[in-house]
Design an enzyme around this catalytic site. Structure first.
Site, PDB file in Angstrom:
ATOM      1  N   LYS A  37     -81.184  54.904  35.349  1.00 23.77           N
ATOM      2  CA  LYS A  37     -80.601  55.143  34.137  1.00 23.77           C
ATOM      3  C   LYS A  37     -80.060  56.621  34.189  1.00 23.77           C
ATOM      4  O   LYS A  37     -80.572  57.275  35.069  1.00 23.77           O
ATOM      5  CB  LYS A  37     -81.469  54.815  33.219  1.00 23.77           C
ATOM      6  CG  LYS A  37     -82.783  55.827  33.163  1.00 23.77           C
ATOM      7  CD  LYS A  37     -83.951  55.269  32.298  1.00 23.77           C
ATOM      8  CE  LYS A  37     -85.259  56.133  32.237  1.00 23.77           C
ATOM      9  NZ  LYS A  37     -86.235  55.441  31.483  1.00 23.77           N
ATOM     10  N   TYR A 277     -71.673  90.010  28.406  1.00 22.64           N
ATOM     11  CA  TYR A 277     -71.461  90.021  26.962  1.00 22.64           C
ATOM     12  C   TYR A 277     -72.460  90.769  26.473  1.00 22.64           C
ATOM     13  O   TYR A 277     -73.722  90.634  26.789  1.00 22.64           O
ATOM     14  CB  TYR A 277     -71.670  88.441  26.428  1.00 22.64           C
ATOM     15  CG  TYR A 277     -70.307  87.816  26.525  1.00 22.64           C
ATOM     16  CD1 TYR A 277     -69.175  88.126  26.006  1.00 22.64           C
ATOM     17  CD2 TYR A 277     -70.454  86.335  27.079  1.00 22.64           C
ATOM     18  CE1 TYR A 277     -68.029  87.289  26.066  1.00 22.64           C
ATOM     19  CE2 TYR A 277     -69.690  85.767  27.308  1.00 22.64           C
ATOM     20  CZ  TYR A 277     -68.074  86.144  26.696  1.00 22.64           C
ATOM     21  OH  TYR A 277     -67.052  85.221  26.847  1.00 22.64           O
TER      22      TYR A 277
HETATM   23  C1  LIG Z   1     -87.432  55.386  32.541  1.00 27.96           C
HETATM   24  C2  LIG Z   1     -88.297  54.005  32.544  1.00 27.96           C
HETATM   25  C3  LIG Z   1     -89.072  53.866  33.921  1.00 27.96           C
HETATM   26  C4  LIG Z   1     -89.162  54.937  34.918  1.00 27.96           C
HETATM   27  O1  LIG Z   1     -89.810  56.060  34.617  1.00 27.96           O
HETATM   28  P1  LIG Z   1     -90.221  57.084  35.711  1.00 27.96           P
HETATM   29  O2  LIG Z   1     -91.426  57.712  35.182  1.00 27.96           O
HETATM   30  O3  LIG Z   1     -89.012  58.132  35.808  1.00 27.96           O
HETATM   31  O4  LIG Z   1     -90.431  56.535  36.938  1.00 27.96           O
HETATM   32  C5  LIG Z   1     -89.618  52.884  33.793  1.00 27.96           C
HETATM   33  N1  LIG Z   1     -89.888  52.113  32.873  1.00 27.96           N
HETATM   34  C6  LIG Z   1     -89.089  51.930  31.770  1.00 27.96           C
HETATM   35  C7  LIG Z   1     -89.282  50.921  30.651  1.00 27.96           C
HETATM   36  C8  LIG Z   1     -88.422  53.329  31.722  1.00 27.96           C
HETATM   37  O5  LIG Z   1     -87.450  53.465  30.379  1.00 27.96           O
END
Ligand SMILES: *Cc1c(COP(=O)(O)O)cnc(C)c1O
Length: 385
Positions: A37, A277
């Protein structure tokens, strides 16, 4: 294509190392779902997905159907794609037709899935997300019986790919009581599901921190973001890993991402003059200053003003003055032979020196994931071995 002001390099070797490391933690059987993501945590879905496939990954997790489409066009294998977040009802027919898996966390979505699957003439591949105390998304326990019945009634149109939940802050030791309660409730709800004769293909709860330090959370699949990119979720998790290290491996995580640019301009400054600046920095001696061609408009935090550093010719060069929108200045007075076009390492290694994402965010007070996931998509990414 004309040159961008900076570039990101992704190390295939580091990624392979990290995935081997994660594999050594979870054992041979669980599926590793690579969480990509937020443009693969800023690493770039387009470049990262094929890299991960080269390292053996065949399952990707995203947060929207937009990202699912990005993975679909980036993938080079028939890797599975799973949407954990927003899915507008308008996108449901597309998602089902593409055989993309997705989280179901309310009854309405479940009913719609059956209807759309019928219309499309293909099964909907769903993961039932359970509410266990995170209070974000998740099907509540009091809806579970009804949910189980509905799924059982419509197995012709639904494939129950998974049952899952997400821990609320497992990277912090202070949350452990809450996490234990979540784990218990999850187990209990899973029993209710299987007790009713419904068997999901996979159960999954573990994110990076869980995989790295809490083996009891590892089930049939793990959802790993942070760790695959070579970032530790928190100091707590790193310390827990160190304590458990003898049981698993000598490996450690390696940062996949480096960020580089070049010196744009050099300027001699006399004692007493101000740089950039305002009055953010006044030269206390005659100085040589290098102008670096990027700034907060490119994701380089303004809070690095007068604080951060970069690497030039194998030496650290401190930032002087404030970070502007598209340039900032560094002190190169004590570095020999500096020239325009010299490589500037913002994050990564050069010679003996390195700047980690962690040391970077230490200054800016951002969490690692926040910083990387905000790296602009426009910066070109290339894969290096
Ligand atoms: C983002 C996310 C993960 C991954 O988490 P990390 O700590 O980056 O490994 C896993 N499960 C869900 C539902 C997430 O939203």
């Amino acid at each position: 294509m004309q040159r961008h002001s900076s570039r990101i390099e992704l190390s295939l070797k580091a990624l392979q190392n990290n995935l081997d490391f994660i594999r050594s933690k979870v054992g041979d059987d669980p599926v590793i779902s690579s969480v990509v993501k937020a443009n693969a945590y800023g690493h770039g879905i387009e470049q990262f997905v094929p890299m991960a496939e080269e390292c053996g990954i065949r399952h990707f997790a995203v947060a929207s159907s937009f990202e699912a489409e990005e993975v679909l066009s980036a993938r080079t294998t028939d890797a599975d794609i799973m949407i954990m977040g927003i899915l507008y009802p308008e996108d449901l027919p597309w998602v089902i037709r593409q055989q993309i898996e997705y989280f179901v966390y309310d009854f309405h979505r479940l009913e719609r899935s059956v209807e759309v699957a019928k219309e499309v003439g293909q099964k909907a591949h769903i993961h039932l997300e359970l509410e266990t105390g995170g209070n974000r998304t998740g099907m509540e326990q009091d809806k579970l019986a009804e949910t189980i019945d509905h799924i059982k009634e419509h197995t012709e149109h639904l494939e129950l790919e998974g049952v899952c939940t997400h821990f609320a802050g497992i990277e912090s030791l202070s949350n452990q009581f809450r996490i234990q309660q979540q784990k218990q409730l999850f187990d209990q709800m899973c029993q209710q599901i299987t007790g009713a004769g419904l068997y999901p293909n996979r159960r999954h709860t573990a994110c990076s921190a869980a995989v790295l330090a809490f083996p009891e959370t590892v089930m049939d699949m793990v959802r790993v973001g942070t760790a695959q990119y070579g970032l530790w979720p928190s100091p707590d998790i790193y310390n827990l890993h160190l304590i458990q290290k003898h049981k698993t491996t000598d490996r450690t995580l390696q940062q996949v991402l480096s960020w580089k640019t070049n010196i744009m301009h050099l300027k001699e400054i006399s004692e007493g003059e101000y740089i950039g600046y305002g009055t953010a920095y006044q030269a206390q001696r005659d100085m040589l200053v290098a102008v670096v061609p990027l700034g907060y408009g490119n994701g380089y935090a303004r809070s690095q003003s007068n604080k951060g550093e970069v690497i030039i010719r194998g030496q650290k060069a401190p930032i002087v003055g404030s970070i502007n929108m598209n340039v900032f200045m560094v002190d190169v007075t004590d570095i020999e032979d500096v020239k325009i076009r010299d490589e500037v390492v913002l994050i990564g290694k050069q010679g003996e020196q390195s700047i980690s994402i962690r040391s970077f965010t230490e200054v800016t007070d951002a969490i690692n994931n926040e910083f990387v996931s905000r790296l602009p998509t426009a910066i070109p990414r290339t894969v290096v071995s």
